[in-house]
Design a protein around this motif. Structure first.
Motif, PDB file in Angstrom:
ATOM      1  N   MET A  80     -32.232 -33.274  15.247  1.00  0.00           N
ATOM      2  CA  MET A  80     -32.073 -33.138  13.951  1.00  0.00           C
ATOM      3  C   MET A  80     -30.189 -33.849  13.394  1.00  0.00           C
ATOM      4  O   MET A  80     -30.504 -34.715  12.645  1.00  0.00           O
ATOM      5  CB  MET A  80     -32.409 -32.588  13.033  1.00  0.00           C
ATOM      6  N   LYS A  82     -27.296 -32.883  13.801  1.00  0.00           N
ATOM      7  CA  LYS A  82     -25.700 -31.897  13.418  1.00  0.00           C
ATOM      8  C   LYS A  82     -25.321 -31.768  14.492  1.00  0.00           C
ATOM      9  O   LYS A  82     -25.853 -31.846  15.910  1.00  0.00           O
ATOM     10  CB  LYS A  82     -26.500 -30.705  13.235  1.00  0.00           C
ATOM     11  N   TRP A 138     -36.254 -29.597   8.268  1.00  0.00           N
ATOM     12  CA  TRP A 138     -35.137 -30.164   9.085  1.00  0.00           C
ATOM     13  C   TRP A 138     -34.160 -29.711   8.736  1.00  0.00           C
ATOM     14  O   TRP A 138     -33.408 -29.870  10.077  1.00  0.00           O
ATOM     15  CB  TRP A 138     -36.194 -31.129   9.437  1.00  0.00           C
ATOM     16  N   ASN A 139     -33.315 -29.826   7.805  1.00  0.00           N
ATOM     17  CA  ASN A 139     -31.857 -30.088   7.995  1.00  0.00           C
ATOM     18  C   ASN A 139     -31.288 -28.020   8.017  1.00  0.00           C
ATOM     19  O   ASN A 139     -30.420 -28.431   8.862  1.00  0.00           O
ATOM     20  CB  ASN A 139     -31.445 -29.925   6.005  1.00  0.00           C
ATOM     21  N   GLN A 266     -22.200 -30.831   7.743  1.00  0.00           N
ATOM     22  CA  GLN A 266     -24.001 -31.153   8.342  1.00  0.00           C
ATOM     23  C   GLN A 266     -24.488 -32.261   7.177  1.00  0.00           C
ATOM     24  O   GLN A 266     -26.000 -32.924   7.642  1.00  0.00           O
ATOM     25  CB  GLN A 266     -24.791 -29.967   7.095  1.00  0.00           C
ATOM     26  N   GLN A 269     -26.422 -32.910   4.299  1.00  0.00           N
ATOM     27  CA  GLN A 269     -27.820 -32.371   4.400  1.00  0.00           C
ATOM     28  C   GLN A 269     -27.680 -31.732   4.304  1.00  0.00           C
ATOM     29  O   GLN A 269     -28.569 -30.075   5.598  1.00  0.00           O
ATOM     30  CB  GLN A 269     -28.441 -33.449   5.833  1.00  0.00           C
ATOM     31  N   ARG A 270     -27.591 -30.609   3.475  1.00  0.00           N
ATOM     32  CA  ARG A 270     -27.586 -29.522   2.653  1.00  0.00           C
ATOM     33  C   ARG A 270     -27.731 -29.419   1.394  1.00  0.00           C
ATOM     34  O   ARG A 270     -27.295 -29.713   0.096  1.00  0.00           O
ATOM     35  CB  ARG A 270     -26.075 -28.896   2.945  1.00  0.00           C
ATOM     36  N   CYS A 271     -28.991 -27.845   0.679  1.00  0.00           N
ATOM     37  CA  CYS A 271     -29.458 -28.700  -0.906  1.00  0.00           C
ATOM     38  C   CYS A 271     -28.504 -27.589  -1.471  1.00  0.00           C
ATOM     39  O   CYS A 271     -28.066 -28.044  -3.045  1.00  0.00           O
ATOM     40  CB  CYS A 271     -30.869 -27.528  -0.670  1.00  0.00           C
ATOM     41  N   LEU A 307     -27.644 -38.810   9.883  1.00  0.00           N
ATOM     42  CA  LEU A 307     -29.084 -38.678   9.357  1.00  0.00           C
ATOM     43  C   LEU A 307     -30.022 -38.336  10.195  1.00  0.00           C
ATOM     44  O   LEU A 307     -29.821 -38.755  11.263  1.00  0.00           O
ATOM     45  CB  LEU A 307     -28.843 -39.650   8.010  1.00  0.00           C
ATOM     46  N   ALA A 308     -30.496 -37.526  10.051  1.00  0.00           N
ATOM     47  CA  ALA A 308     -31.638 -36.714  10.579  1.00  0.00           C
ATOM     48  C   ALA A 308     -32.409 -38.198  10.840  1.00  0.00           C
ATOM     49  O   ALA A 308     -33.294 -37.459  12.198  1.00  0.00           O
ATOM     50  CB  ALA A 308     -32.344 -35.931  10.050  1.00  0.00           C
ATOM     51  N   GLN A 312     -34.264 -40.723   6.288  1.00  0.00           N
ATOM     52  CA  GLN A 312     -33.177 -40.565   5.685  1.00  0.00           C
ATOM     53  C   GLN A 312     -32.243 -41.675   5.711  1.00  0.00           C
ATOM     54  O   GLN A 312     -31.428 -41.838   4.155  1.00  0.00           O
ATOM     55  CB  GLN A 312     -33.241 -39.742   6.289  1.00  0.00           C
ATOM     56  N   PHE A 366     -29.099 -35.838  -0.550  1.00  0.00           N
ATOM     57  CA  PHE A 366     -28.802 -35.556   0.492  1.00  0.00           C
ATOM     58  C   PHE A 366     -27.983 -36.375   1.611  1.00  0.00           C
ATOM     59  O   PHE A 366     -28.636 -36.482   2.492  1.00  0.00           O
ATOM     60  CB  PHE A 366     -30.812 -35.053   1.434  1.00  0.00           C
TER      61      PHE A 366
END
Length: 471
Positions: A80, A82, A138-139, A266, A269-271, A307-308, A312, A366
């Motif tokens: 993914m 990271k 997935w994040n 990350q 890509q984190r809420c 990016l994943a 995205q 994101f």
């Protein structure tokens, strides 16, 4: 029952899109239904097992995670995107989550209450629900599943887990480790496949008593519409548009550094990523320079991953293009990284001259994109920071204790940070937001028992007999 034909999916490295890192067999609808029934049957024995024994299995799982730290982090990084150090941090966080909830098996599961009658004993006890459906993104392919699965298991439930298809290999690795840790067969059943297909089976099944989901608001609303009328317990962790406020009295170096870290770690890509920053006018120019300085220190491909996925990547590029078209000024980044065209790499991106009616100010991106606003004072900053449909996390940088505590009271979010970035959560603390960021119960900490158990109130009459003790 005749099972459908399984689809084989290849997983590719988002840092090198020509590299296939493995294949996974996807489950069918029929197999998912079988696994749900098997989990229902396994519940009978698992729920009878001592909660202390259940906690010991979680502790064994934590030990296995640390033993497999490097290979698991490397696999998840390739799947993914990271960086490996970021993913190693996530594996360690997963172990901490497991160890915290392993101790839940030794904590009180109810309380004794006073009764109005001297001959009655009155107490409560928490009991498990049965089969719990866990649907994860997935994040954070390790931490998020574990902070749902661990409490569900230690409180005596069985779990059917549908991870994101984008991290199927990592998820299978985790499921295999649970088996090695001694988890009995069918207590945790993983189903691999698309959410629209298999997630729907879990959500609609009457055998599944609760749903815990982290993902998009659109899917969350579908779950609410379907599972709500079925009287299931529902826990939804959804989007964020997290704001930071930097006041003139703040430590500006600290504020700029943590704002960039909050926005870009990350790859954004984190809420809980920092998506907006409001800077007091008297220090605006100085802080913007410091934000650019910190963004320049990021080495894309080394300290910041791709990016994943293609989807995205295309979404973030489209958001950047739309921001420019709507009049925002890109002062740093804003493009794919040309020399890393073999992967889904995008530059850290900073925008100024953003207005609150622009998509950049309102929609979750994101990705590594930060919207910068100039504000007159604290009052304007908090008003604009609250002007969002989301309410997950927010931070303020200030040395004024009165404004800090005022911000704690008035900020319309579930996670408040003072002189720290908007991201971050510890396993012993409840996690969740307000507004459209969350629905239902909080995750993690003692709050986790609220979704995964139900209270029974027990009254026992005739405990004490006046005048004598009967044998």
């Amino acid at each position: 029952m005749v099972m459908g034909v399984r689809e084989i999916r290849e997983q590719f490295n988002p840092a090198n899109t020509s590299e296939c890192i493995g294949k996974i067999e996807l489950h069918t609808i029929e197999e998912t239904e079988v696994k749900i029934r098997a989990s229902e049957q396994a519940f009978q024995q698992w729920s009878k097992l001592s909660s202390v024994s259940r906690g010991e299995i979680l502790n064994s799982m934590a030990n296995l995670l640390i033993e497999h730290l490097e290979p698991l982090a490397e696999l998840a990084s390739k799947e993914m995107g990271k960086t490996v150090p970021e993913m190693m941090g996530e594996v360690k966080r997963g172990a901490s989550i497991l160890r915290y909830f392993s101790q839940e098996g030794m904590r009180a599961a109810g309380e004794v209450l006073p009764s109005a009658s001297e001959d009655k004993m009155l107490y409560t006890k928490r009991v498990p629900l049965g089969v719990v459906g866990v649907i994860t993104p997935w994040n954070f392919p390790i931490a998020i599943p574990l902070w749902k699965i661990a409490p569900a298991l230690v409180y005596g439930n069985t779990v059917v887990w549908k991870p994101s298809i984008e991290v199927s290999l990592t998820s299978q690795y985790i499921a295999d480790l649970f088996e090695k840790a001694g988890l009995p067969k069918n207590v945790l059943n993983i189903v691999q496949g698309r959410g629209s297909k298999l997630g729907a089976v879990i959500i609609k099944s009457p055998k599944v008593k609760a749903i815990s989901f982290t993902g998009s608001n659109a899917v969350g609303q579908q779950i609410l519409n379907t599972a709500g009328p079925m009287n299931k317990k529902i826990q939804l962790e959804l989007g964020g548009k997290n704001a930071a406020i930097i006041l003139a009295d703040a430590d500006l170096d600290l504020a700029a550094r943590l704002t960039i870290e909050g926005a870009m770690k990350q790859t954004g890509q984190r809420c809980t990523a920092t998506s907006r920053v409001y800077i007091e006018a008297s220090v605006y120019d100085t802080v913007v320079e410091k934000l650019i300085e910190n963004a320049k220190k990021i080495k894309v491909g080394e300290t910041m991953g791709p990016l994943a996925s293609k989807q995205q990547f295309e979404s973030v590029i489209e958001h950047i293009a739309r921001a420019k078209a709507q009049g925002a000024k890109c002062i740093f980044g804003g493009k794919p990284v040309a020399e890393l065209s073999h992967g889904y790499f995008v530059e850290p991106t900073l925008f100024t001259e953003v207005t609150h009616d622009m998509d950049l100010a309102r929609e979750e991106i994101f990705g590594p994109v930060l919207a910068i606003f100039r504000v007159t004072d604290y009052e304007e900053a908090i008003r604009l920071s609250n002007d969002s449909e989301f309410g997950l996390s927010a931070s303020i940088y200030t040395t004024n204790i009165h404004k800090a505590f005022d911000f704690i009271e008035r900020s319309e979010v579930g996670l408040v940070q003072i002189n720290d970035e908007t991201g971050g959560a510890e396993p012993q603390a409840p996690f969740g937001g307000m507004k459209n960021s969350s629905t239902g119960f909080r995750e993690q900490g003692q709050a986790a028992k609220e979704i995964f158990t139900v209270l029974k109130t027990v009254t026992i009459n005739g405990i004490r007999v006046k005048g004598k003790c009967e044998q």
